[in-house]
Motif scaffolding. Structure first.
Motif, PDB file in Angstrom:
ATOM      1  N   ALA A   1      -5.183   2.055   1.088  1.00  0.00           N
ATOM      2  CA  ALA A   1      -5.784   1.387  -0.062  1.00  0.00           C
ATOM      3  C   ALA A   1      -7.108   0.716   0.264  1.00  0.00           C
ATOM      4  O   ALA A   1      -7.959   0.559  -0.620  1.00  0.00           O
ATOM      5  CB  ALA A   1      -4.801   0.364  -0.631  1.00  0.00           C
ATOM      6  N   ASN A   2      -7.310   0.322   1.521  1.00  0.00           N
ATOM      7  CA  ASN A   2      -8.548  -0.371   1.876  1.00  0.00           C
ATOM      8  C   ASN A   2      -9.711   0.589   2.135  1.00  0.00           C
ATOM      9  O   ASN A   2     -10.844   0.148   2.326  1.00  0.00           O
ATOM     10  CB  ASN A   2      -8.335  -1.245   3.117  1.00  0.00           C
ATOM     11  CG  ASN A   2      -7.874  -0.469   4.332  1.00  0.00           C
ATOM     12  OD1 ASN A   2      -6.803   0.117   4.300  1.00  0.00           O
ATOM     13  ND2 ASN A   2      -8.663  -0.469   5.386  1.00  0.00           N
TER      14      ASN A   2
ATOM     15  N   PRO B   1      11.510   3.250  -1.200  1.00  0.00           N
ATOM     16  CA  PRO B   1      11.578   2.967  -2.640  1.00  0.00           C
ATOM     17  C   PRO B   1      10.994   1.581  -2.912  1.00  0.00           C
ATOM     18  O   PRO B   1      11.709   0.578  -2.951  1.00  0.00           O
ATOM     19  CB  PRO B   1      13.083   3.032  -2.930  1.00  0.00           C
ATOM     20  CG  PRO B   1      13.738   2.610  -1.642  1.00  0.00           C
ATOM     21  CD  PRO B   1      12.832   3.098  -0.545  1.00  0.00           C
ATOM     22  N   LEU B   2       9.694   1.518  -3.120  1.00  0.00           N
ATOM     23  CA  LEU B   2       9.007   0.231  -3.201  1.00  0.00           C
ATOM     24  C   LEU B   2       9.470  -0.618  -4.378  1.00  0.00           C
ATOM     25  O   LEU B   2       9.344  -1.851  -4.329  1.00  0.00           O
ATOM     26  CB  LEU B   2       7.500   0.456  -3.282  1.00  0.00           C
ATOM     27  CG  LEU B   2       6.849   1.028  -2.008  1.00  0.00           C
ATOM     28  CD1 LEU B   2       5.362   1.251  -2.220  1.00  0.00           C
ATOM     29  CD2 LEU B   2       7.081   0.090  -0.815  1.00  0.00           C
ATOM     30  N   THR B   3       9.983   0.004  -5.430  1.00  0.00           N
ATOM     31  CA  THR B   3      10.450  -0.781  -6.574  1.00  0.00           C
ATOM     32  C   THR B   3      11.785  -1.464  -6.289  1.00  0.00           C
ATOM     33  O   THR B   3      12.212  -2.330  -7.056  1.00  0.00           O
ATOM     34  CB  THR B   3      10.600   0.114  -7.819  1.00  0.00           C
ATOM     35  OG1 THR B   3      11.536   1.167  -7.533  1.00  0.00           O
ATOM     36  CG2 THR B   3       9.256   0.708  -8.215  1.00  0.00           C
ATOM     37  N   GLU B   4      12.424  -1.081  -5.179  1.00  0.00           N
ATOM     38  CA  GLU B   4      13.751  -1.616  -4.884  1.00  0.00           C
ATOM     39  C   GLU B   4      13.770  -2.564  -3.690  1.00  0.00           C
ATOM     40  O   GLU B   4      14.778  -3.224  -3.440  1.00  0.00           O
ATOM     41  CB  GLU B   4      14.721  -0.460  -4.605  1.00  0.00           C
ATOM     42  CG  GLU B   4      14.852   0.522  -5.770  1.00  0.00           C
ATOM     43  CD  GLU B   4      15.668   1.743  -5.389  1.00  0.00           C
ATOM     44  OE1 GLU B   4      16.365   1.691  -4.356  1.00  0.00           O
ATOM     45  OE2 GLU B   4      15.585   2.761  -6.109  1.00  0.00           O
ATOM     46  N   ILE B   5      12.669  -2.625  -2.941  1.00  0.00           N
ATOM     47  CA  ILE B   5      12.614  -3.460  -1.737  1.00  0.00           C
ATOM     48  C   ILE B   5      11.512  -4.497  -1.916  1.00  0.00           C
ATOM     49  O   ILE B   5      10.377  -4.158  -2.249  1.00  0.00           O
ATOM     50  CB  ILE B   5      12.352  -2.611  -0.486  1.00  0.00           C
ATOM     51  CG1 ILE B   5      13.460  -1.574  -0.297  1.00  0.00           C
ATOM     52  CG2 ILE B   5      12.258  -3.497   0.762  1.00  0.00           C
ATOM     53  CD1 ILE B   5      13.216  -0.603   0.841  1.00  0.00           C
ATOM     54  N   GLY B   6      11.847  -5.752  -1.681  1.00  0.00           N
ATOM     55  CA  GLY B   6      10.895  -6.822  -1.904  1.00  0.00           C
ATOM     56  C   GLY B   6       9.710  -6.769  -0.954  1.00  0.00           C
ATOM     57  O   GLY B   6       9.871  -6.530   0.248  1.00  0.00           O
TER      58      GLY B   6
ATOM     59  N   ASP C   1       0.851  -1.179   0.000  1.00  0.00           N
ATOM     60  CA  ASP C   1       0.000   0.000   0.000  1.00  0.00           C
ATOM     61  C   ASP C   1       0.896   1.241   0.000  1.00  0.00           C
ATOM     62  O   ASP C   1       1.580   1.505   0.982  1.00  0.00           O
ATOM     63  CB  ASP C   1      -0.890  -0.009   1.243  1.00  0.00           C
ATOM     64  CG  ASP C   1      -1.872   1.157   1.290  1.00  0.00           C
ATOM     65  OD1 ASP C   1      -1.723   2.093   0.492  1.00  0.00           O
ATOM     66  OD2 ASP C   1      -2.772   1.129   2.144  1.00  0.00           O
ATOM     67  N   PRO C   2       0.910   2.026  -1.088  1.00  0.00           N
ATOM     68  CA  PRO C   2       1.790   3.196  -1.140  1.00  0.00           C
ATOM     69  C   PRO C   2       1.535   4.197  -0.025  1.00  0.00           C
ATOM     70  O   PRO C   2       2.454   4.904   0.404  1.00  0.00           O
ATOM     71  CB  PRO C   2       1.480   3.813  -2.511  1.00  0.00           C
ATOM     72  CG  PRO C   2       0.897   2.698  -3.307  1.00  0.00           C
ATOM     73  CD  PRO C   2       0.144   1.857  -2.327  1.00  0.00           C
ATOM     74  N   ALA C   3       0.283   4.254   0.482  1.00  0.00           N
ATOM     75  CA  ALA C   3      -0.027   5.212   1.546  1.00  0.00           C
ATOM     76  C   ALA C   3       0.739   4.902   2.820  1.00  0.00           C
ATOM     77  O   ALA C   3       1.048   5.799   3.601  1.00  0.00           O
ATOM     78  CB  ALA C   3      -1.528   5.214   1.824  1.00  0.00           C
TER      79      ALA C   3
END
Length: 294
Positions: A239-240, A65-70, A57-59
Motif C-alpha cells: 500500500a505504501n 480473512p481480514l474481516t474476521e481478525i482484529g 495492507d491487503p498485499a
C-alpha cells in the motif's frame, strides 16, 4: 507435544520465548500472521509497521480473512496495552537485523516482552528464502501445526519449472522496484532480498542497480531505471508504494511501462511453500512468455 507441556522456541534474535503451555492465542505482525495462516494457525490479532496505516495492507495479508481478525494498529501509534488487550499467549514478528522486532518501536517491544513471550523470525539480508521458510515451519511445528505434505511437491515442481524457463537461449532482463512517485523509485538490490536471491539462484536475470548507500534499495530517478531496459518489472504492490497510474506523468516510466511486462511483487509476502510456489510459477510463466516473444 502434550497440550500441558511447557513450550519454548529459540528465536532469531537469540532469545528463548517460553510459555507454560503451548500458545493458542497469537498476535502477529501481518506478514508473520499470513505465514502462520498458511500453516493452519489463526492469529487473534494483527499489527502493521511504520509504513502502514490504520487499516491492514491487503498485499501483506496473504490469505488471511481480514474481516474476521482484529487489526490492532501500526507503527508509533501502536501501544503495548492495545496488543495486550487481545490477551495473546505469544506475539510473532519478523526481524531484519537480528535485533529489533520489526513493526514495533523498541520501547513498545520491551514493554510487551515483560508480559508475553515474543518470537521473531529473521527475514533480512543474509537469510536464504528456504531458510526463512524453514524457520517459520519450525515455529509452526512447535505450535502443533504445519503445511500439508503435498505443498512440498508443488514447490519442487515450481522451482523446476522456473529453472527450465530460465535455461533457454533468451534470458529476459528483470528489475525489482518500489515506486516512490513520479520523480523517484527504489530499485531493489537482489542480494538483500531472500526471494530475489532465490530467483537468481534459479537462473532469473535480475538487474543490479548502481552501488550506493542503501543496503536494500538504490533510490534514483526514473531515467536511471529506464536506462536498465528491463523486459520484466517486479513491482512492489504494498500500500505504501505508488501505483502505475500515479507515475504516468513521467516519460521514463511510460517507456518502462510500454516495453516491460509488469508483475506484482510483494517484498513482505508470506514465507510459506504455498506463497513461494505461486511466486515462482508466476515468474516462470512470464519469463517463458517474454523469451518466446523476444
Amino acid at each position: 507435544m502434550d497440550q500441558s507441556t511447557p513450550w519454548e522456541f529459540s528465536d532469531d534474535r537469540g532469545r528463548l520465548a517460553v510459555a507454560g503451555d503451548r500458545p493458542l492465542r497469537i498476535v502477529a505482525y501481518i506478514q508473520a500472521g499470513a505465514t502462520l495462516w498458511d500453516h493452519g494457525i489463526r492469529p487473534v490479532g494483527l499489527f502493521g509497521s511504520q509504513h502502514d496505516g490504520a487499516a491492514p495492507d491487503p498485499a501483506k495479508a496473504g490469505e488471511l480473512p481480514l474481516t474476521e481478525i482484529g487489526y490492532l494498529g501500526s507503527g508509533g501509534a501502536l501501544h503495548p496495552d492495545t496488543l495486550l488487550e487481545a490477551a495473546p499467549d505469544l506475539v510473532v514478528a519478523v526481524t531484519y537485523d537480528g535485533e529489533q522486532v520489526y513493526g514495533l518501536e523498541q520501547k513498545t517491544a520491551l514493554e510487551l516482552e515483560a508480559h508475553v513471550p515474543v518470537a521473531t523470525v529473521a527475514v533480512g539480508p543474509g537469510r536464504s528464502l528456504a531458510g526463512v521458510r524453514e524457520r517459520f515451519a519450525a515455529l509452526a511445528g512447535s505450535l502443533g501445526r504445519g503445511e500439508p505434505l503435498g505443498r512440498a511437491r508443488e514447490l519442487d515442481a515450481a522451482e523446476d519449472a522456473l529453472r527450465q524457463a530460465t535455461g533457454g537461449a533468451v534470458r529476459p532482463r528483470v528489475l525489482a522496484l518500489s515506486p516512490a512517485g513520479p520523480e523517484r523509485v527504489h530499485l531493489a538490490r537482489p542480494s538483500s532480498w531472500p526471494d530475489l536471491r532465490a530467483l537468481t539462484e534459479h537462473g532469473v536475470g535480475l538487474l543490479e542497480p548502481a552501488g550506493g548507500a542503501g543496503v536494500n534499495w538504490s533510490t534514483v530517478g526514473w531515467a536511471d531505471a529506464a536506462a536498465l531496459a528491463p523486459d520484466i518489472v517486479l513491482m512492489d504492490v504494498r500500500a505504501n508504494a505508488a501505483r502505475p497510474e500515479q507515475l504516468r506523468s513521467d516519460a521514463h516510466w511510460r517507456t518502462i511501462e510500454a516495453r516491460s511486462r509488469l508483475l506484482p511483487w510483494n517484498p513482505e509476502a508470506p514465507c510459506s511453500r504455498r506463497a513461494h510456489t505461486r511466486f515462482f510459477t508466476l515468474v516462470a510463466d512470464t519469463v517463458r512468455e517474454t523469451a518466446g516473444t523476444a
